[in-house]
Design an enzyme around this catalytic site. Structure first.
Site, PDB file in Angstrom:
ATOM      1  N   ASP A  13      14.821  -4.447 -45.577  1.00 21.42           N
ATOM      2  CA  ASP A  13      16.299  -4.998 -45.508  1.00 21.42           C
ATOM      3  C   ASP A  13      16.304  -4.572 -46.939  1.00 21.42           C
ATOM      4  O   ASP A  13      15.731  -4.242 -47.435  1.00 21.42           O
ATOM      5  CB  ASP A  13      15.947  -6.827 -45.579  1.00 21.42           C
ATOM      6  CG  ASP A  13      15.042  -7.125 -46.461  1.00 21.42           C
ATOM      7  OD1 ASP A  13      14.649  -6.957 -47.716  1.00 21.42           O
ATOM      8  OD2 ASP A  13      14.222  -8.558 -46.192  1.00 21.42           O
ATOM      9  N   ASP A  39      18.501  -5.507 -50.861  1.00 25.75           N
ATOM     10  CA  ASP A  39      19.073  -6.933 -51.318  1.00 25.75           C
ATOM     11  C   ASP A  39      19.772  -6.101 -52.321  1.00 25.75           C
ATOM     12  O   ASP A  39      19.003  -4.782 -53.284  1.00 25.75           O
ATOM     13  CB  ASP A  39      17.653  -7.752 -52.135  1.00 25.75           C
ATOM     14  CG  ASP A  39      16.123  -7.960 -51.541  1.00 25.75           C
ATOM     15  OD1 ASP A  39      17.002  -8.673 -50.477  1.00 25.75           O
ATOM     16  OD2 ASP A  39      15.458  -7.602 -51.041  1.00 25.75           O
ATOM     17  N   ASP A  69       9.517 -10.418 -59.863  1.00 23.97           N
ATOM     18  CA  ASP A  69       7.633 -10.594 -60.391  1.00 23.97           C
ATOM     19  C   ASP A  69       7.190  -9.608 -60.265  1.00 23.97           C
ATOM     20  O   ASP A  69       6.585  -9.382 -61.484  1.00 23.97           O
ATOM     21  CB  ASP A  69       6.871 -11.379 -58.431  1.00 23.97           C
ATOM     22  CG  ASP A  69       7.498 -11.059 -57.361  1.00 23.97           C
ATOM     23  OD1 ASP A  69       8.834  -9.491 -57.504  1.00 23.97           O
ATOM     24  OD2 ASP A  69       7.374 -11.124 -56.438  1.00 23.97           O
TER      25      ASP A  69
HETATM   26  P1  ATP Z   1      10.511  -7.126 -48.557  1.00 29.41           P
HETATM   27  O1  ATP Z   1      11.323  -7.494 -48.145  1.00 29.41           O
HETATM   28  O2  ATP Z   1       9.776  -6.151 -48.147  1.00 29.41           O
HETATM   29  O3  ATP Z   1       9.676  -8.278 -48.229  1.00 29.41           O
HETATM   30  P2  ATP Z   1      11.019  -7.655 -51.425  1.00 29.41           P
HETATM   31  O4  ATP Z   1       9.916  -6.929 -52.721  1.00 29.41           O
HETATM   32  O5  ATP Z   1      12.450  -6.930 -51.222  1.00 29.41           O
HETATM   33  O6  ATP Z   1       9.918  -7.189 -49.875  1.00 29.41           O
HETATM   34  P3  ATP Z   1      12.196 -10.092 -51.352  1.00 29.41           P
HETATM   35  O7  ATP Z   1      11.702 -11.783 -50.765  1.00 29.41           O
HETATM   36  O8  ATP Z   1      13.561  -9.916 -50.283  1.00 29.41           O
HETATM   37  O9  ATP Z   1      11.083  -9.170 -51.424  1.00 29.41           O
HETATM   38  O10 ATP Z   1      12.219 -10.538 -52.591  1.00 29.41           O
HETATM   39  C1  ATP Z   1      13.841  -9.928 -53.600  1.00 29.41           C
HETATM   40  C2  ATP Z   1      13.088  -9.020 -54.620  1.00 29.41           C
HETATM   41  O11 ATP Z   1      13.488 -10.204 -55.390  1.00 29.41           O
HETATM   42  C3  ATP Z   1      11.720  -8.818 -54.794  1.00 29.41           C
HETATM   43  O12 ATP Z   1      11.697  -7.604 -54.837  1.00 29.41           O
HETATM   44  C4  ATP Z   1      12.043  -9.208 -56.814  1.00 29.41           C
HETATM   45  O13 ATP Z   1      12.205  -8.305 -57.642  1.00 29.41           O
HETATM   46  C5  ATP Z   1      12.705 -10.678 -56.888  1.00 29.41           C
HETATM   47  N1  ATP Z   1      11.727 -11.871 -55.790  1.00 29.41           N
HETATM   48  C6  ATP Z   1      11.398 -12.450 -54.971  1.00 29.41           C
HETATM   49  N2  ATP Z   1      10.305 -13.092 -55.030  1.00 29.41           N
HETATM   50  C7  ATP Z   1      10.579 -14.017 -56.348  1.00 29.41           C
HETATM   51  C8  ATP Z   1       9.530 -14.044 -56.821  1.00 29.41           C
HETATM   52  N3  ATP Z   1       8.966 -15.304 -56.200  1.00 29.41           N
HETATM   53  N4  ATP Z   1       9.071 -13.990 -58.339  1.00 29.41           N
HETATM   54  C9  ATP Z   1       9.919 -13.117 -59.168  1.00 29.41           C
HETATM   55  N5  ATP Z   1      10.674 -12.240 -58.536  1.00 29.41           N
HETATM   56  C10 ATP Z   1      11.449 -12.719 -56.753  1.00 29.41           C
HETATM   57 MG    MG Z   2      13.536  -8.017 -49.573  1.00 28.10          MG
END
Ligand code: ATP
Ligand code: MG
Length: 429
Positions: free
Chosen positions: A62, A64, A140
């Site tokens: 996805d 963001d 993170d």
């Molecule tokens: P995917 O969507 O492929 O699972 P993602 O890294 O995009 O991976 P998301 O859960 O969509 O994960 O979160 C988007 C972004 O928000 C992350 O890349 C990170 O920068 C931030 N983020 C998400 N969860 C956390 C957390 N628990 N602590 C700090 N930052 C976070």
């Molecule tokens: Mg994501």
């Protein structure tokens, strides 16, 4: 720890001519959101998994978006949007089946009255808005803090994420222990990204997992459910399982299974879990449907079967034993992970229907075929048969029976030999 002064990384700007992220690989929906925000005078960037995955040549799950517009301003710009979240307020913008998540730049500020911590240092709520740099360092992992700015198509790296992408490692921004204390789910995210991207976990982030693992006990069971499903439906569940064992985190997710693994577990059952996870990975990676109910049925099966065998040795009476044990085992499990009822029921039905696959006589077989969970229970049985936990000739019979239901009345199942399966070498742990 996590303020800009304490952070040694300098901003690195990579102009469009020097990186390979093209607008062609960004979804139309995400581009629409970025452009509308930008044309309304806001700063708008792609951030997180989308940027990371594009750099790695992986298809993003996805996209963001991060912006300096407030949730209310975003809401006013998009009719198809709604504000969600309590811990963090976000805006979801819907385009058909696609949802673009838009977050306002936030600062991590321990002193802010808007940041609530619990007694373990866990962040309960944090809605302090900030600038893009503050937004980067409250994320993170460094590889999740890369921004693609729609204004000039440049990439912004505030935390050394590009170098970590090159070195294929997951590094937390700031002090690892503090970052896990703020949000212990980051440990599970480390495991998920390490498995999915085939990255290593940088030493201090890895060491701190051993120190902080127990903090997972304070995560609300509903959030645990979401994270555990993400782990096992990531398309790399087999690796996730290995890593959860390696980092001794399984005990906080599925304690009964962890206890079972401590007592000399049977090789056949270990093969079963392995094979079921491979099966799930294949399904996810080929776009077939998967269900959390199946995952929990798999993870708890060794425990359920062992306990059912202890209370009932007569195979004819196995169904009530499985029903009874299934209920107790699930009751304990949902204290750690709140599994929605439809999924816990599915797991229990999968378990209690296993003995029914021994019965191939007309009506009973027909009835099983009509069970709502038949398909999942059949897949489960086939995996058991593959590893030698269920008679292979019966699994063949059930496969044929679904195609031609007349065979039940024509012939008894024929005994065929199970094809030899090569055993995987397993390191002792
Ligand atoms: P995917 O969507 O492929 O699972 P993602 O890294 O995009 O991976 P998301 O859960 O969509 O994960 O979160 C988007 C972004 O928000 C992350 O890349 C990170 O920068 C931030 N983020 C998400 N969860 C956390 C957390 N628990 N602590 C700090 N930052 C976070
Ligand atoms: Mg994501």
């Amino acid at each position: 720890m996590n303020n800009p002064e304490a952070h040694s990384n300098q901003l690195i700007v990579i102009p469009r001519s020097q990186h390979n992220i093209s607008r062609k690989s960004i979804s139309d929906a995400a581009l629409k959101v970025l452009y509308r925000l930008s044309n309304s005078g806001h700063r708008a960037c792609l951030v997180g998994g989308g940027v990371r995955d594009l750099l790695l040549g992986v298809h993003p799950k996805d996209f963001d978006v991060a912006t300096d517009a407030t949730p209310e301003e975003i809401r006013a710009l998009f009719k198809n949007s709604r504000i969600i979240g309590r811990r963090f307020r976000l805006v979801h913008i819907r385009f058909g089946r696609d949802i673009i998540e838009v977050a306002t730049f936030r600062a991590h500020s321990e002193d802010s009255p808007k940041t609530e911590l619990d007694t373990h240092g866990r962040i309960l709520r944090d809605n302090t808005f900030g600038d893009i740099e503050e937004d980067a360092i409250r994320r993170d992992f460094t590889i999740n803090a890369l921004y693609y700015d729609i204004h000039d198509f440049s990439m912004l790296d505030y935390a050394g994420g590009l170098q970590d992408i090159e070195q294929r490692q997951l590094r937390l921004i700031g002090d690892a222990t503090t970052r896990y204390q703020e949000d212990p789910v980051r440990m599970l995210r480390a495991i998920r990204f390490a498995a999915k991207l085939d990255f290593s976990i940088e030493a201090s982030a890895a060491d701190a997992i051993h120190e902080c693992g127990r903090l997972l006990a304070v995560i609300p069971p509903a959030r645990m459910f979401d994270e555990v499903v993400k782990l096992f439906h990531s398309g790399c569940a087999r690796r996730v399982f290995e890593l959860l064992r390696e980092y001794k985190l399984l005990r906080y997710l599925v304690p009964a299974l962890d206890e079972w693994l401590q007592e000399e577990p049977s090789e056949l059952m270990l093969d079963f879990i392995d094979q079921a996870l491979v099966n799930t990975d294949n399904r996810v990676n080929s776009g077939q449907p998967v269900s959390p109910g199946f995952i929990f049925a798999v993870l708890l099966w060794p425990v359920v079967l062992q306990q059912a065998n202890q209370i009932q040795s007569d195979r004819q009476r196995m169904i009530p034993a499985l029903v009874q044990v299934g209920e107790t085992v699930m009751k304990r499990q949902v204290r750690h992970i709140s599994i929605p009822r439809r999924f816990s029921q599915m797991a229990r039905d999968i378990w209690s229907s296993q003995p029914r696959f021994h019965r191939t006589q007309g009506k009973q077989a027909q009835r099983l075929l009509e069970f709502p969970v038949f398909r999942a229970a059949y897949d489960f049985m086939c995996i058991q048969a593959m590893v030698g936990l269920f008679p292979y000739h019966l699994s063949r019979w059930w496969t044929d029976f679904q195609v031609d239901q007349d065979i039940a009345t024509v012939a008894e199942p024929e005994k065929t030999r199970r094809p030899r399966r090569r055993r995987r070498k397993r390191s002792a742990d």
